[in-house]
Design a protein around this motif. Structure first.
Motif, PDB file in Angstrom:
ATOM      1  N   VAL A 428       0.927  -1.040   0.009  1.00 59.89           N
ATOM      2  CA  VAL A 428       0.046  -0.063   0.050  1.00 59.89           C
ATOM      3  C   VAL A 428       1.074   1.330  -0.015  1.00 59.89           C
ATOM      4  CG1 VAL A 428      -0.086   0.086   2.486  1.00 59.89           C
ATOM      5  CG2 VAL A 428      -1.894   0.985   1.194  1.00 59.89           C
ATOM      6  N   LYS A 429       0.363   2.233  -0.673  1.00 63.49           N
ATOM      7  CA  LYS A 429       1.208   3.660  -0.927  1.00 63.49           C
ATOM      8  C   LYS A 429       0.412   4.676   0.148  1.00 63.49           C
ATOM      9  CE  LYS A 429       2.570   2.769  -5.465  1.00 63.49           C
ATOM     10  NZ  LYS A 429       2.674   3.086  -6.912  1.00 63.49           N
ATOM     11  N   VAL A 430       1.247   5.102   0.853  1.00 59.86           N
ATOM     12  CA  VAL A 430       0.575   6.360   1.860  1.00 59.86           C
ATOM     13  C   VAL A 430       1.009   7.745   1.414  1.00 59.86           C
ATOM     14  CG1 VAL A 430       0.231   6.738   4.337  1.00 59.86           C
ATOM     15  CG2 VAL A 430       0.580   4.499   3.677  1.00 59.86           C
ATOM     16  N   PHE A 431      -0.083   8.662   1.383  1.00 62.33           N
ATOM     17  CA  PHE A 431       0.321   9.937   1.160  1.00 62.33           C
ATOM     18  C   PHE A 431      -0.026  10.635   2.361  1.00 62.33           C
ATOM     19  CE2 PHE A 431      -0.296   7.523  -2.855  1.00 62.33           C
ATOM     20  CZ  PHE A 431       0.749   8.111  -3.639  1.00 62.33           C
ATOM     21  N   ASN A 432       0.852  11.287   2.807  1.00 63.62           N
ATOM     22  CA  ASN A 432       0.494  12.410   3.892  1.00 63.62           C
ATOM     23  C   ASN A 432       0.400  13.850   3.632  1.00 63.62           C
ATOM     24  OD1 ASN A 432       0.220  10.274   6.260  1.00 63.62           O
ATOM     25  ND2 ASN A 432       2.162   9.872   5.667  1.00 63.62           N
ATOM     26  N   ARG A 433      -0.623  14.507   4.098  1.00 68.53           N
ATOM     27  CA  ARG A 433      -0.570  15.893   4.080  1.00 68.53           C
ATOM     28  C   ARG A 433      -0.408  16.349   2.359  1.00 68.53           C
ATOM     29  NH1 ARG A 433       1.761  18.047   9.695  1.00 68.53           N
ATOM     30  NH2 ARG A 433       0.465  16.973  11.003  1.00 68.53           N
ATOM     31  N   GLU A 434      -0.813  15.794   1.556  1.00 66.66           N
ATOM     32  CA  GLU A 434      -0.599  16.284   0.216  1.00 66.66           C
ATOM     33  C   GLU A 434      -1.798  17.432   0.053  1.00 66.66           C
ATOM     34  OE1 GLU A 434      -1.225  13.266  -2.541  1.00 66.66           O
ATOM     35  OE2 GLU A 434      -3.418  12.601  -1.950  1.00 66.66           O
ATOM     36  N   GLU A 452      -5.077  13.242   5.661  1.00 67.68           N
ATOM     37  CA  GLU A 452      -4.914  14.733   5.933  1.00 67.68           C
ATOM     38  C   GLU A 452      -4.423  15.664   4.373  1.00 67.68           C
ATOM     39  OE1 GLU A 452      -2.357  15.516   9.074  1.00 67.68           O
ATOM     40  OE2 GLU A 452      -3.332  14.334  10.365  1.00 67.68           O
ATOM     41  N   GLY A 453      -5.133  15.346   3.591  1.00 71.22           N
ATOM     42  CA  GLY A 453      -4.893  15.824   2.283  1.00 71.22           C
ATOM     43  C   GLY A 453      -5.678  17.148   2.092  1.00 71.22           C
ATOM     44  N   GLU A 454      -5.538  18.109   1.120  1.00 72.10           N
ATOM     45  CA  GLU A 454      -6.378  19.069   0.490  1.00 72.10           C
ATOM     46  C   GLU A 454      -6.360  18.926  -0.754  1.00 72.10           C
ATOM     47  OE1 GLU A 454      -5.354  22.752   2.142  1.00 72.10           O
ATOM     48  OE2 GLU A 454      -4.767  22.105   4.456  1.00 72.10           O
ATOM     49  N   TYR A 455      -7.717  18.959  -1.172  1.00 71.76           N
ATOM     50  CA  TYR A 455      -8.180  18.808  -2.851  1.00 71.76           C
ATOM     51  C   TYR A 455      -8.996  20.081  -3.105  1.00 71.76           C
ATOM     52  CZ  TYR A 455      -6.278  14.314  -1.552  1.00 71.76           C
ATOM     53  OH  TYR A 455      -5.497  13.378  -1.310  1.00 71.76           O
ATOM     54  N   ILE A 456      -8.349  21.004  -3.748  1.00 72.36           N
ATOM     55  CA  ILE A 456      -9.089  22.309  -4.089  1.00 72.36           C
ATOM     56  C   ILE A 456      -9.178  22.288  -5.523  1.00 72.36           C
ATOM     57  CG2 ILE A 456      -8.951  24.726  -3.703  1.00 72.36           C
ATOM     58  CD1 ILE A 456      -9.075  23.124  -0.918  1.00 72.36           C
ATOM     59  N   ASN A 457     -10.672  22.304  -6.247  1.00 60.04           N
ATOM     60  CA  ASN A 457     -10.876  22.526  -7.464  1.00 60.04           C
ATOM     61  C   ASN A 457     -10.287  21.728  -8.314  1.00 60.04           C
ATOM     62  OD1 ASN A 457     -12.286  23.881  -9.307  1.00 60.04           O
ATOM     63  ND2 ASN A 457     -10.729  25.484  -9.933  1.00 60.04           N
ATOM     64  N   ASP A 458     -10.581  20.307  -7.913  1.00 61.69           N
ATOM     65  CA  ASP A 458      -9.933  19.213  -8.617  1.00 61.69           C
ATOM     66  C   ASP A 458     -10.990  18.563  -9.355  1.00 61.69           C
ATOM     67  OD1 ASP A 458      -7.239  19.860  -7.846  1.00 61.69           O
ATOM     68  OD2 ASP A 458      -7.488  18.466  -5.824  1.00 61.69           O
ATOM     69  N   SER A 467      -9.632   0.028  -3.333  1.00 58.76           N
ATOM     70  CA  SER A 467      -8.876  -0.180  -2.270  1.00 58.76           C
ATOM     71  C   SER A 467      -8.316   1.304  -2.001  1.00 58.76           C
ATOM     72  CB  SER A 467      -7.802  -1.348  -2.228  1.00 58.76           C
ATOM     73  OG  SER A 467      -8.651  -2.383  -2.619  1.00 58.76           O
ATOM     74  N   VAL A 468      -8.902   2.471  -2.084  1.00 59.57           N
ATOM     75  CA  VAL A 468      -8.372   3.598  -1.833  1.00 59.57           C
ATOM     76  C   VAL A 468      -9.106   3.954  -0.530  1.00 59.57           C
ATOM     77  CG1 VAL A 468      -8.210   6.224  -2.791  1.00 59.57           C
ATOM     78  CG2 VAL A 468      -7.958   3.995  -4.289  1.00 59.57           C
ATOM     79  N   LYS A 469      -8.523   4.857   0.452  1.00 54.53           N
ATOM     80  CA  LYS A 469      -8.934   5.306   1.623  1.00 54.53           C
ATOM     81  C   LYS A 469      -8.438   6.922   1.725  1.00 54.53           C
ATOM     82  CE  LYS A 469      -9.380   4.691   6.825  1.00 54.53           C
ATOM     83  NZ  LYS A 469      -8.905   3.863   7.605  1.00 54.53           N
ATOM     84  N   PHE A 470      -9.685   7.723   1.860  1.00 54.55           N
ATOM     85  CA  PHE A 470      -9.222   9.058   2.057  1.00 54.55           C
ATOM     86  C   PHE A 470      -9.355   9.490   3.614  1.00 54.55           C
ATOM     87  CE2 PHE A 470      -9.970   9.342  -2.441  1.00 54.55           C
ATOM     88  CZ  PHE A 470      -8.925   9.965  -2.938  1.00 54.55           C
ATOM     89  N   GLU A 471      -8.667   9.851   4.127  1.00 57.39           N
ATOM     90  CA  GLU A 471      -8.739  10.054   5.733  1.00 57.39           C
ATOM     91  C   GLU A 471      -8.495  11.240   6.130  1.00 57.39           C
ATOM     92  OE1 GLU A 471      -7.098   7.779   9.860  1.00 57.39           O
ATOM     93  OE2 GLU A 471      -6.686   6.774   7.795  1.00 57.39           O
ATOM     94  N   ASP A 472      -9.362  11.905   6.901  1.00 57.20           N
ATOM     95  CA  ASP A 472      -9.057  13.284   7.604  1.00 57.20           C
ATOM     96  C   ASP A 472      -8.738  14.316   6.315  1.00 57.20           C
ATOM     97  OD1 ASP A 472      -9.593  12.596  10.301  1.00 57.20           O
ATOM     98  OD2 ASP A 472      -7.476  11.518  10.174  1.00 57.20           O
ATOM     99  N   SER A 473      -9.265  14.009   5.164  1.00 57.60           N
ATOM    100  CA  SER A 473      -8.896  14.957   4.014  1.00 57.60           C
ATOM    101  C   SER A 473     -10.035  16.168   3.863  1.00 57.60           C
ATOM    102  CB  SER A 473      -8.741  14.216   2.770  1.00 57.60           C
ATOM    103  OG  SER A 473      -7.616  13.314   3.044  1.00 57.60           O
TER     104      SER A 473
END
Length: 684
Positions: A428-434, A452-458, A467-473
């Motif tokens: 699994v690949k983990v992306f933090n605060r992207e 803890e990612g931020e996705y603005i106007n995407d 198998s994708v999980k968005f957590e605290d984003s």
């Protein structure tokens, strides 16, 4: 009480009708009527006496007719030395003599193929749900509980089917009941392949299980009654090979059909007919072939004699005799039976209402209630003083064998899936605060965790999320369109001013999320197949290899069943299988699990063959199918229990499943050594 009936047929010579030769005063002749010199058959024309000489004469090998005569003399001597011989035993001895004279040939081999196809249909039924489930669960949006119920419902139906049809076969007839159960299986397979809803699909699989569940008790009882004593163990064991062939057929056709996602059609969004439904239809072919073959097969003459249908039994026995000897090039052989000892009309005859006193429905109700009463009386008789111990021992042996075998059969593939899942999770690949702004996601996302990612106007358009999980984003002013997801969730996220158009991201996939000004438009209906993911070749390979691995065990048990006996085969196989379970502690890889599965299946199949052979030999004709049905129902109950218990420990511990299977197999193997040997016993 028994009575004798004299059967006079035009094929017999007058001398044969008048002569009262044969042992015990039966109207039965072991020597064929003499023929005039000029009446030689065309088959023997041109052959002199030296050509007719038995090949083994100079090697000291006794002629088969001499061996047959010696066996009859030994049985006759045993009867004379016995204090008293029952009428049932006398009938059994005479029937054995008749089957010896009929020989083993074309008729038995034809019946072997037809009944083998019926047994193959039962095997396919055990595999079909497991093979289609990865696709069916997506096609019908099945929850984990619904998948579990679908896997168990077939065995539940087979449990009731074995009990019901086994009992009916002893009262209505083997052939008639087998035709009905095969028809039920074919009809259910057809309707279940088209069933779009989970409820209908579940019902038709249950109905199919109730039907085909009765095939195993009937097949073995039916075929055994056309076999002479010295052929019975071997050929019943060869018949077991069709169960292996059913597993190979199911896995091979699944491998060839289910991944072909284009083999289907749809009618709008409400009716989908995918490739796995084609596979369900193809799985009915063995049952259809057996059904058609049975149209040309007769009823068991032993069953007919038990029900005082003398003329029908005589005609069938003559058919068997003439078919075999004609195929062997000796059409001049004459069926010389003139009298067959048969029981008088039984006390448990059906009660009929006279036409003048009741309607057709009332007569049907009375017949049904009476038949039910007779079947239950037959079941209770299995626990009478003369059969209680044998029934108790057989019930324990069937239970322990099925509990271990079916429990491990579920545990093996589940462990493989668990190892695959562990390997997948390790990558699994983990992306933090992207932080991603004004980006167009046009590629699939798989096996990822975004914290803890931020996705603005995407924009997320025309992609797959597996198998994708968005957590605290945080999602702000985003746009999702044409999204297909698998095991994808949003947890504890904040989503603002976002549109979900034509996606399968339902609100239940947003766990503890804050949704502000969020719009869901034209959500995708139903579930969608992921062809590459859900049809892993390993699923079919494991099933195929597990079925093929029993071939050596089948061959060995068939060759030695009549030589070393049923008891040693059963006890030895179960004890060796118990030893094999300890190799499972070494199952650290997928390849190792497959290897131990093949070893276990190859060793344990000999016990299965011995158990099925001895079951038909321990019980008399009037109770044979009933006993087999009751014991097979216990087997299916043990299969449900074992598969449920073993599956619950996958990923937790190996120790408990291994110890449970070891203890069960040892207990069953030791008890099997207490059973009476039946290889030299005529069928009562």
């Amino acid at each position: 009480m028994f009575s004798c009936i004299s059967l006079q047929k035009s094929q017999m010579s007058p001398a044969g009708l008048m002569e009262k030769g044969g042992q015990d005063g039966y109207g039965y002749q072991t020597d064929y009527p003499p023929q005039e010199e000029d009446a030689a058959s065309d088959v023997t024309e041109g052959h002199d006496e030296e050509d007719q000489m038995y090949e083994g004469e100079y090697q000291g090998i006794p002629h088969p007719d001499e061996v047959k005569a010696a066996r009859r003399a030994a049985r006759a001597k045993a009867r004379t030395m016995a204090d008293g011989v029952s009428d049932q035993e006398e009938l059994a001895e005479q029937y054995e003599d008749i089957m010896e004279d009929c020989g083993h040939g074309k008729f038995q081999w034809t019946l072997f193929v037809v009944l083998g196809l019926a047994l193959m249909a039962d095997s396919v039924e055990c595999f079909v749900v497991a093979l289609v489930l990865p696709s069916a669960e997506k096609d019908m949006c099945l929850s984990h509980a619904e998948k579990g119920m679908l896997g168990l419902i077939v065995f539940l139906g087979m449990m009731f089917g074995a009990f019901i049809w086994g009992g009916l076969a002893d009262k209505v007839g083997r052939r008639k009941c087998l035709i009905i159960v095969l028809a039920m299986n074919c009809i259910s397979a057809f309707f279940s392949s088209f069933a779009q809803g989970y409820g209908f699909f579940l019902f038709f699989r249950l109905f199919s299980g109730i039907g085909i569940g009765g095939s195993v008790p009937i097949v073995y009882a039916y075929f055994s009654e056309f076999l002479q004593m010295d052929k019975r163990g071997e050929h019943l064991s060869w018949l077991c090979m069709f169960w292996m062939m059913g597993g190979i057929y199911a896995s091979f056709t699944a491998w060839g059909i289910i991944p072909r996602y284009g083999w289907g059609f749809s009618m709008g969004t409400e009716f989908q007919f995918h490739s796995w439904r084609v596979f369900v239809l193809v799985c009915a072919l063995p049952a259809i072939a057996a059904f058609l073959g049975l149209m040309f097969m007769p009823e068991s003459p032993r069953f007919l004699l038990e029900n005082a249908k003398h003329d029908e039994a005589w005609m069938i026995l003559k058919q068997v005799h003439d078919t075999n000897w004609r195929a062997k090039g000796e059409p001049e052989r004459v069926f010389t039976v003139t009298q067959i000892k048969t029981p008088k009309t039984q006390e448990d005859e059906f009660i009929e209402i006279q036409t003048a006193t009741g309607t057709a429905f009332q007569r049907w109700v009375v017949r049904t209630l009476t038949l039910t009463k007779l079947v239950m009386k037959n079941v209770l008789s299995l626990f009478g003083p003369d059969l209680r111990l044998a029934t108790l021992l057989m019930a324990i042996i069937w239970f322990t064998m099925a509990f271990s075998f079916y429990g491990l059969s579920v545990w093996f593939p589940d462990m493989i899936k668990h190892l695959q899942h562990e390997e997948y999770e390790s990558k699994v690949k983990v992306f933090n605060r992207e932080k991603v702004e004004q980006f167009h996601f046009n590629f699939s996302l798989e096996n990822q965790v975004h914290k803890e990612g931020e996705y603005i106007n995407d924009k997320f358009i025309n992609i797959e999320m597996k198998s994708v999980k968005f957590e605290d984003s945080l999602f702000v002013d985003c746009y999702f369109e044409d999204i297909r997801s698998t095991d994808t969730i949003f947890e504890n996220c904040t989503i603002r001013s976002t549109v979900f158009y034509d996606t399968d991201l339902y609100e239940e996939k947003f766990i503890d999320c804050t949704l502000e000004n969020v719009t869901f438009l034209h959500n995708k209906k139903g579930c969608h197949l992921d062809n590459e993911e859900e049809n892993d070749v390993l699923i079919y390979l494991v099933s195929f290899l597990g079925s093929l691995a029993v071939l050596p065990g089948n061959i060995i048990s068939a060759l030695f069943m009549d030589k070393i006996g049923r008891i040693k085969i059963i006890g030895g196989s179960m004890l060796i299988s118990a030893g094999c379970t300890f190799f499972l502690f070494l199952s650290f890889s997928q390849a190792a699990i497959i290897a131990w599965q093949c070893l276990f299946c190859g060793v344990s199949v000999a016990a299965w063959n011995g158990i099925q052979v001895i079951t038909v030999e321990l019980y008399p004709t009037s109770k044979r199918a009933t006993a087999f049905g009751v014991l097979n129902a216990i087997c299916k109950f043990a299969a449900i229990l074992g598969s449920s218990i073993f599956a619950s420990f996958v990923g937790i511990t190996k120790v408990i499943p291994i110890l449970l299977s070891f203890v069960a197999l040892v207990a069953g193997g030791v008890l099997a050594l207490k059973l009476p040997e039946t290889r030299e016993k005529v069928l009562l």
